[in-house]
Enzyme design. Sequence first.
Site, PDB file in Angstrom:
ATOM      1  N   GLU A  45       0.854  -1.179   0.000  1.00 32.46           N
ATOM      2  CA  GLU A  45       0.000   0.000   0.000  1.00 32.46           C
ATOM      3  C   GLU A  45       0.896   1.236   0.000  1.00 32.46           C
ATOM      4  O   GLU A  45       2.116   1.130   0.079  1.00 32.46           O
ATOM      5  CB  GLU A  45      -0.960  -0.004   1.185  1.00 32.46           C
ATOM      6  CG  GLU A  45      -0.283   0.037   2.545  1.00 32.46           C
ATOM      7  CD  GLU A  45      -1.268  -0.185   3.704  1.00 32.46           C
ATOM      8  OE1 GLU A  45      -2.289  -0.864   3.526  1.00 32.46           O
ATOM      9  OE2 GLU A  45      -0.986   0.308   4.806  1.00 32.46           O
TER      10      GLU A  45
ATOM     11  N   HIS B 290      -4.206   3.222   8.338  1.00 37.82           N
ATOM     12  CA  HIS B 290      -2.930   2.722   8.852  1.00 37.82           C
ATOM     13  C   HIS B 290      -1.970   3.901   9.061  1.00 37.82           C
ATOM     14  O   HIS B 290      -1.855   4.761   8.191  1.00 37.82           O
ATOM     15  CB  HIS B 290      -2.286   1.763   7.850  1.00 37.82           C
ATOM     16  CG  HIS B 290      -3.030   0.463   7.703  1.00 37.82           C
ATOM     17  ND1 HIS B 290      -2.979  -0.276   6.561  1.00 37.82           N
ATOM     18  CD2 HIS B 290      -3.838  -0.207   8.552  1.00 37.82           C
ATOM     19  CE1 HIS B 290      -3.725  -1.362   6.706  1.00 37.82           C
ATOM     20  NE2 HIS B 290      -4.259  -1.334   7.915  1.00 37.82           N
TER      21      HIS B 290
END
Lengths: 290, 380
Positions: free
Chosen positions: A209, A247
């Site tokens: 990511e 995150h």
Amino acid sequence: MSILINKDTKLIVQGITGRDGGFHTMKMKEYGTSIVAGVSPGKGGREIDGIPIFNTVEQAVKETAANASVIFVPAPFAADAILEASCAGVGLVVTITEGVPVLDIIKVSPVAKRNGTKLIGPNCPGLITPGESLIGILPGNIFKKGNIGLISRSGTLTYEVVNMLTKNGLGQTTCVGIGGDPVAGLYFLELLEMFENDPDTDAVVLIGEIGGDAEEQAAKFIKEKMTKPVVAFIAGQTAPTGKRMGHAGAIISSGSGTAEEKIKALYQANVPVAKEPLEIPGLLKKKLGL
Amino acid sequence: MKIHEYQARNLFRKYGIPVPDAVVCHSVEEVEKNVPDDGKLKVVKAQVHAGGRGKAGGVKLARTKAEVVENARQILGMDIKGLTVEKVMVADAVNIEKEFYVGLVNDRNSKSVTLMASAEGGVEIEEVAKVSPEKIIKLAIDPLLGLMDFQARAVALQLFGEIMQALAAAAIIKKLYKLYIDTDASLAEINPLVLTPEKEVWAIDGKMNFDDNALFRQPEILKMREVSANEQKEIDANEKGLSYIKLDGNIGCMVNGAGLAMTTMDMIKLYGGEPANFLDIGGSSNPKKVIEAMEILLSDKNVTAVMINIFGGITRCDDVARGLIAALGQIKTEIPIVVRLSGTNAKEGLELLKSTGLPTVNTMREAAQKAIELSKKSKV
């Protein structure tokens, strides 16, 4: 074979008397993980569902010969729990806890290294060797034993991908959720190397990511060192700059850490990057000649 | 968490890092009242959480008090990268012989706090890193030993080339490291660190960010938090256990898990739509959470369709479906909603959802396509 954990893994749960720790201990046990002890300071001597509780990790290791630990303790105490396990000689410490201060993990890392402890997480779903051992909060029912290794910075997205792999007959050797924090334990490079050396793994799925440049480093490693095929997916192509996408580590800072850069680096290493998760099984089958 | 330049300077001063005198003002009246008319050259600087203030016209030199007032009048209320300037800092300007960059950052690769320094100060360090990375000195600091004196000296000497100046700079670097560790920072920059013609070393501009995970043990830092309206929405969501970020599109999405939420945004884009937000509701099937998430989603007036994307793992889809039904019963909206359930007990979950009459699908691809289609219709 598999990497990191198998049927001989003997697990301690740190924070076993907490809500999440207790719930997932039952889930892991149901799956068949060999849980030999729980640790909860002040509650030593009790038992939970046949699992003996100890006050310290050192006692637990001495009594049970445990070789792995999973941590569910709250964020302010997580670093201490990791150090306790590492200093008691536990070889693998998996931290599920979310929200651990980054400087705590930075301090813990060299101590773990000195003690020869492998860390996974924090802020991770854990790892699984299907049919043998599950450590963490992964839903065991979607996994199936097979020949695909998987490494991911995400939780639910991993389940999504694994579910598709399993439905397409692509079982897994070991799946590792490395977590969404900027500074974490085992990462792409170490795990790619383990999968490369694992005789039962034939191909690897890498789920990255935005944020940092670990995917770019992975691409370089794959190009130079790996013989096994790797298929990738990168989340966050539409993420704006400067925002933490859930995150802590998923952030594009000043134009670096974008999905585009990562995808480009992976393509250059001959790694196909799926445009959407649905494409992953097909890309794998093509690479494996199935 | 970000703070303003003046707040970073206050912390610098507390730690003994030399910074020129400055006054912070919220209005032109405050500038007139509080800025001393001492004939010193001054610099008026916009205080916003954005880089590139100089280029945007938010930093101006002033020779007289009248110029200070005029500059403040222009800068206050100015828009810089979508943020309105509500405060200016008026600082004594310093004569500059040479400018340097000194920064500390949490480095993912070395798993350490890393010192970065460059003789190319006063410009954006990211630019230097791209164009001439060899001009940046990098040093990974051992977390157990901390930044050692000899290391700070060596780096400073590389920058300044003259030992007395280097010792002054090394002392500043050491203080910056102590401040960084004490406050759980994630970034601390002095840019520029300047050498004056009198061979003094001063910190002129400061920037600090802090680790959100550590705010629970940094009450003094938390007090400095100032947020824009959008950020406030994100913080409110966070307190409810949701992770929300507003974007510019029209398709709202609600997802369990951060990676899957990012992927959902990407899928909407891939199939020709524009995501309105990032929204991670975590692993719970609690109807209250779904209601709160929907309220946040629908408070964005650009939203013309909603895609709910749930993968059931430990959380079972039938539980999630019950949560959704309870939540949707309480939310009155004309905006079309597509629900995608997959994973553990998806079949049962989808069966339950039939009672709501909502379109339900199995895959993310179908959900994205359907949401885009519905958004077009709902616009008409």
